[in-house]
Design an enzyme around this catalytic site. Sequence first.
Site, PDB file in Angstrom:
ATOM      1  N   ALA A  34      10.336 -11.924  -8.315  1.00  0.00           N
ATOM      2  CA  ALA A  34      11.710 -11.462  -8.074  1.00  0.00           C
ATOM      3  C   ALA A  34      12.045 -10.118  -8.720  1.00  0.00           C
ATOM      4  CB  ALA A  34      12.692 -12.528  -8.579  1.00  0.00           C
ATOM      5  N   GLY A  39      11.261  -8.030  -4.365  1.00  0.00           N
ATOM      6  CA  GLY A  39      11.955  -9.138  -5.012  1.00  0.00           C
ATOM      7  C   GLY A  39      13.395  -8.811  -5.407  1.00  0.00           C
ATOM      8  N   ASN A 119      -4.199 -10.864  -4.941  1.00  0.00           N
ATOM      9  CA  ASN A 119      -3.075 -11.638  -4.407  1.00  0.00           C
ATOM     10  C   ASN A 119      -3.445 -13.077  -4.038  1.00  0.00           C
ATOM     11  OD1 ASN A 119      -1.581  -9.395  -4.846  1.00  0.00           O
ATOM     12  ND2 ASN A 119      -1.254  -8.860  -2.691  1.00  0.00           N
ATOM     13  N   ILE A 142       5.245 -13.694   1.767  1.00  0.00           N
ATOM     14  CA  ILE A 142       5.340 -12.253   2.038  1.00  0.00           C
ATOM     15  C   ILE A 142       4.090 -11.537   1.527  1.00  0.00           C
ATOM     16  CG2 ILE A 142       6.654 -10.151   1.486  1.00  0.00           C
ATOM     17  CD1 ILE A 142       9.174 -11.916   1.282  1.00  0.00           C
ATOM     18  N   ASP A 175       7.866  -6.691  11.141  1.00  0.00           N
ATOM     19  CA  ASP A 175       7.290  -6.150  12.377  1.00  0.00           C
ATOM     20  C   ASP A 175       8.317  -6.217  13.519  1.00  0.00           C
ATOM     21  OD1 ASP A 175       4.764  -5.707  11.141  1.00  0.00           O
ATOM     22  OD2 ASP A 175       4.360  -7.844  11.303  1.00  0.00           O
ATOM     23  N   HIS A 202      -0.446  -9.897  10.931  1.00  0.00           N
ATOM     24  CA  HIS A 202       0.302  -8.840  10.235  1.00  0.00           C
ATOM     25  C   HIS A 202      -0.612  -7.753   9.660  1.00  0.00           C
ATOM     26  CE1 HIS A 202       3.453  -6.812   8.107  1.00  0.00           C
ATOM     27  NE2 HIS A 202       2.833  -6.990   6.954  1.00  0.00           N
TER      28      HIS A 202
HETATM   29  P1  NAD Z   1       5.755  -4.915  -6.582  1.00  0.00           P
HETATM   30  O1  NAD Z   1       4.545  -4.562  -7.372  1.00  0.00           O
HETATM   31  O2  NAD Z   1       6.908  -3.988  -6.622  1.00  0.00           O
HETATM   32  O3  NAD Z   1       6.284  -6.351  -7.015  1.00  0.00           O
HETATM   33  C1  NAD Z   1       5.452  -7.449  -7.130  1.00  0.00           C
HETATM   34  C2  NAD Z   1       6.024  -8.366  -8.177  1.00  0.00           C
HETATM   35  O4  NAD Z   1       5.178  -9.506  -8.252  1.00  0.00           O
HETATM   36  C3  NAD Z   1       6.085  -7.742  -9.590  1.00  0.00           C
HETATM   37  O5  NAD Z   1       7.384  -7.878 -10.134  1.00  0.00           O
HETATM   38  C4  NAD Z   1       5.077  -8.549 -10.378  1.00  0.00           C
HETATM   39  O6  NAD Z   1       5.420  -8.718 -11.740  1.00  0.00           O
HETATM   40  C5  NAD Z   1       5.128  -9.869  -9.614  1.00  0.00           C
HETATM   41  N1  NAD Z   1       3.973 -10.710  -9.901  1.00  0.00           N
HETATM   42  C6  NAD Z   1       2.685 -10.380 -10.067  1.00  0.00           C
HETATM   43  N2  NAD Z   1       1.961 -11.469 -10.379  1.00  0.00           N
HETATM   44  C7  NAD Z   1       2.811 -12.513 -10.389  1.00  0.00           C
HETATM   45  C8  NAD Z   1       2.668 -13.886 -10.645  1.00  0.00           C
HETATM   46  N3  NAD Z   1       1.497 -14.434 -10.955  1.00  0.00           N
HETATM   47  N4  NAD Z   1       3.775 -14.640 -10.570  1.00  0.00           N
HETATM   48  C9  NAD Z   1       4.972 -14.127 -10.260  1.00  0.00           C
HETATM   49  N5  NAD Z   1       5.171 -12.827 -10.013  1.00  0.00           N
HETATM   50  C10 NAD Z   1       4.097 -12.031 -10.079  1.00  0.00           C
HETATM   51  O7  NAD Z   1       5.267  -5.140  -5.073  1.00  0.00           O
HETATM   52  P2  NAD Z   1       6.179  -5.235  -3.748  1.00  0.00           P
HETATM   53  O8  NAD Z   1       6.338  -3.880  -3.179  1.00  0.00           O
HETATM   54  O9  NAD Z   1       7.392  -6.043  -4.043  1.00  0.00           O
HETATM   55  O10 NAD Z   1       5.187  -6.041  -2.753  1.00  0.00           O
HETATM   56  C11 NAD Z   1       4.838  -7.369  -3.028  1.00  0.00           C
HETATM   57  C12 NAD Z   1       3.864  -7.903  -1.979  1.00  0.00           C
HETATM   58  O11 NAD Z   1       4.488  -7.948  -0.688  1.00  0.00           O
HETATM   59  C13 NAD Z   1       2.611  -7.058  -1.795  1.00  0.00           C
HETATM   60  O12 NAD Z   1       1.493  -7.887  -1.684  1.00  0.00           O
HETATM   61  C14 NAD Z   1       2.853  -6.344  -0.479  1.00  0.00           C
HETATM   62  O13 NAD Z   1       1.664  -5.959   0.158  1.00  0.00           O
HETATM   63  C15 NAD Z   1       3.597  -7.400   0.276  1.00  0.00           C
HETATM   64  N6  NAD Z   1       4.373  -6.936   1.434  1.00  0.00           N
HETATM   65  C16 NAD Z   1       4.385  -7.726   2.540  1.00  0.00           C
HETATM   66  C17 NAD Z   1       5.125  -7.350   3.658  1.00  0.00           C
HETATM   67  C18 NAD Z   1       5.161  -8.232   4.877  1.00  0.00           C
HETATM   68  O14 NAD Z   1       5.614  -7.774   5.928  1.00  0.00           O
HETATM   69  N7  NAD Z   1       4.776  -9.484   4.804  1.00  0.00           N
HETATM   70  C19 NAD Z   1       5.859  -6.167   3.632  1.00  0.00           C
HETATM   71  C20 NAD Z   1       5.840  -5.398   2.480  1.00  0.00           C
HETATM   72  C21 NAD Z   1       5.080  -5.787   1.388  1.00  0.00           C
HETATM   73  C1  LMR Z   2       4.151  -3.591   5.663  1.00  0.00           C
HETATM   74  O1  LMR Z   2       3.909  -3.904   6.825  1.00  0.00           O
HETATM   75  O2  LMR Z   2       4.933  -2.676   5.365  1.00  0.00           O
HETATM   76  C2  LMR Z   2       3.525  -4.390   4.558  1.00  0.00           C
HETATM   77  O3  LMR Z   2       2.571  -5.267   5.043  1.00  0.00           O
HETATM   78  C3  LMR Z   2       3.029  -3.557   3.427  1.00  0.00           C
HETATM   79  C4  LMR Z   2       1.812  -2.744   3.754  1.00  0.00           C
HETATM   80  O4  LMR Z   2       0.877  -2.752   2.941  1.00  0.00           O
HETATM   81  O5  LMR Z   2       1.791  -2.073   4.788  1.00  0.00           O
END
Ligand code: NAD
Ligand code: LMR
Length: 342
Positions: A34, A39, A119, A142, A175, A202
């Site tokens: 979060a 988050g 991850n 996510i 998406d 994705h």
């Molecule tokens: P970020 O680094 O800003 O935040 C990630 C958070 O996860 C951090 O606060 C970190 O402390 C926390 N974290 C790490 N290990 C943890 C654990 N064991 N328990 C709880 N929290 C933990 O990254 P972000 O930009 O918020 O992205 C997070 C993830 O979402 C990435 O893997 C990114 O690729 C993914 N993402 C997915 C989509 C999608 O469409 N599904 C889109 C964007 C990003």
């Molecule tokens: C996105 O589609 O923006 C996420 O999956 C983050 C990424 O790594 O592209």
Amino acid sequence: ALRDSCTPKAQKQHQRSWKNPQPQASYKVAVLGAVGGIGQSLALLIKMSPLVSNLHLYDIANVKGVAADLSHCNTPSQVLDFTGASELANCLKGVNVVVIPAGVPRKPGMTRDDLFNINANIVKTLVEAVADNCPDAFIYIISNPVNSTVPIVAEVLKQKGVYDPKKLFGVITLDVVRANTFVAQKKNLKLIDVDVPVVGGHVGITILPLLSKTKPSVSFTDDEIHELTVRIQNAGTEVVEAKAGAGSATLSMAYAAARFVESSLCALDGDSNVYECSFIESDLTELPFFASRVKLGKKGIEAVISSDFQGLTEYEQKALEALKPELKSSIEKGIGFAQKQT
Ligand code: NAD
Ligand code: LMR
């Protein structure tokens, strides 16, 4: 208003607003990860929901400040903070919905699969705790690579004996949000009206926008279809490159995830007309997981909308076949990882 984040139909049906929280706030939502880029923004958007009574924020550090900050917003939900593994169980007890954006994001030059090693372990550990403390909750993944993390979660839940495929969702709403935005811009349509189903997975070519199924009905030239499809598939990389080392999409992702959370809370709350695209266990194709439009209900997925796959164009049909090998190997990598751990 947050209502803009719901599907147009759900939006029309639920004329609720965070300024006017008429419905009973009664759902408990946990966000794991979060304090991250996604988050924090996602927690803010969920805090605006009139349907949420409790918002539990979990991360490995710095949660107290985010929770204190958020708790001053005069919206119904009570915000609680939980830091580190010793507080995870308490964070999850009694929760209806768990959203997981925990994990590392990409930097330029990386693929989503480059995030797998870190991850996969993060997601596995978190979901073991979900299985132990709120096995009936809806789980939204996510963390990337979604094509592998969702199969990992399914395996972990199976190993714990609590897997309900109707309640596990890979969040691919971004998406859809991107497809809607790019199509509306290209065709000068009113954004709120546009809805493009996105299927497959994705990552890159596994992201398949079904432009022929765009609502309202709109015609595209072959060049427009190709250009839009490639832009939607590469939109994540577009953001990663623009952020130049500072991470990947966070704000649009938070917006998209908030829409998905709100839609499912609308469904939990009795709305019988809620549809979203999600990456789920599926028998639509020969692959065990596949993203498609689904109907959401009180018990999770009520139906998979197979009609989107009728009358595909030749372009879509070819793209559908072309994405399967890559998606299959990402799914198998996730399942293999989870099975090796036991
Ligand atoms: P970020 O680094 O800003 O935040 C990630 C958070 O996860 C951090 O606060 C970190 O402390 C926390 N974290 C790490 N290990 C943890 C654990 N064991 N328990 C709880 N929290 C933990 O990254 P972000 O930009 O918020 O992205 C997070 C993830 O979402 C990435 O893997 C990114 O690729 C993914 N993402 C997915 C989509 C999608 O469409 N599904 C889109 C964007 C990003
Ligand atoms: C996105 O589609 O923006 C996420 O999956 C983050 C990424 O790594 O592209």
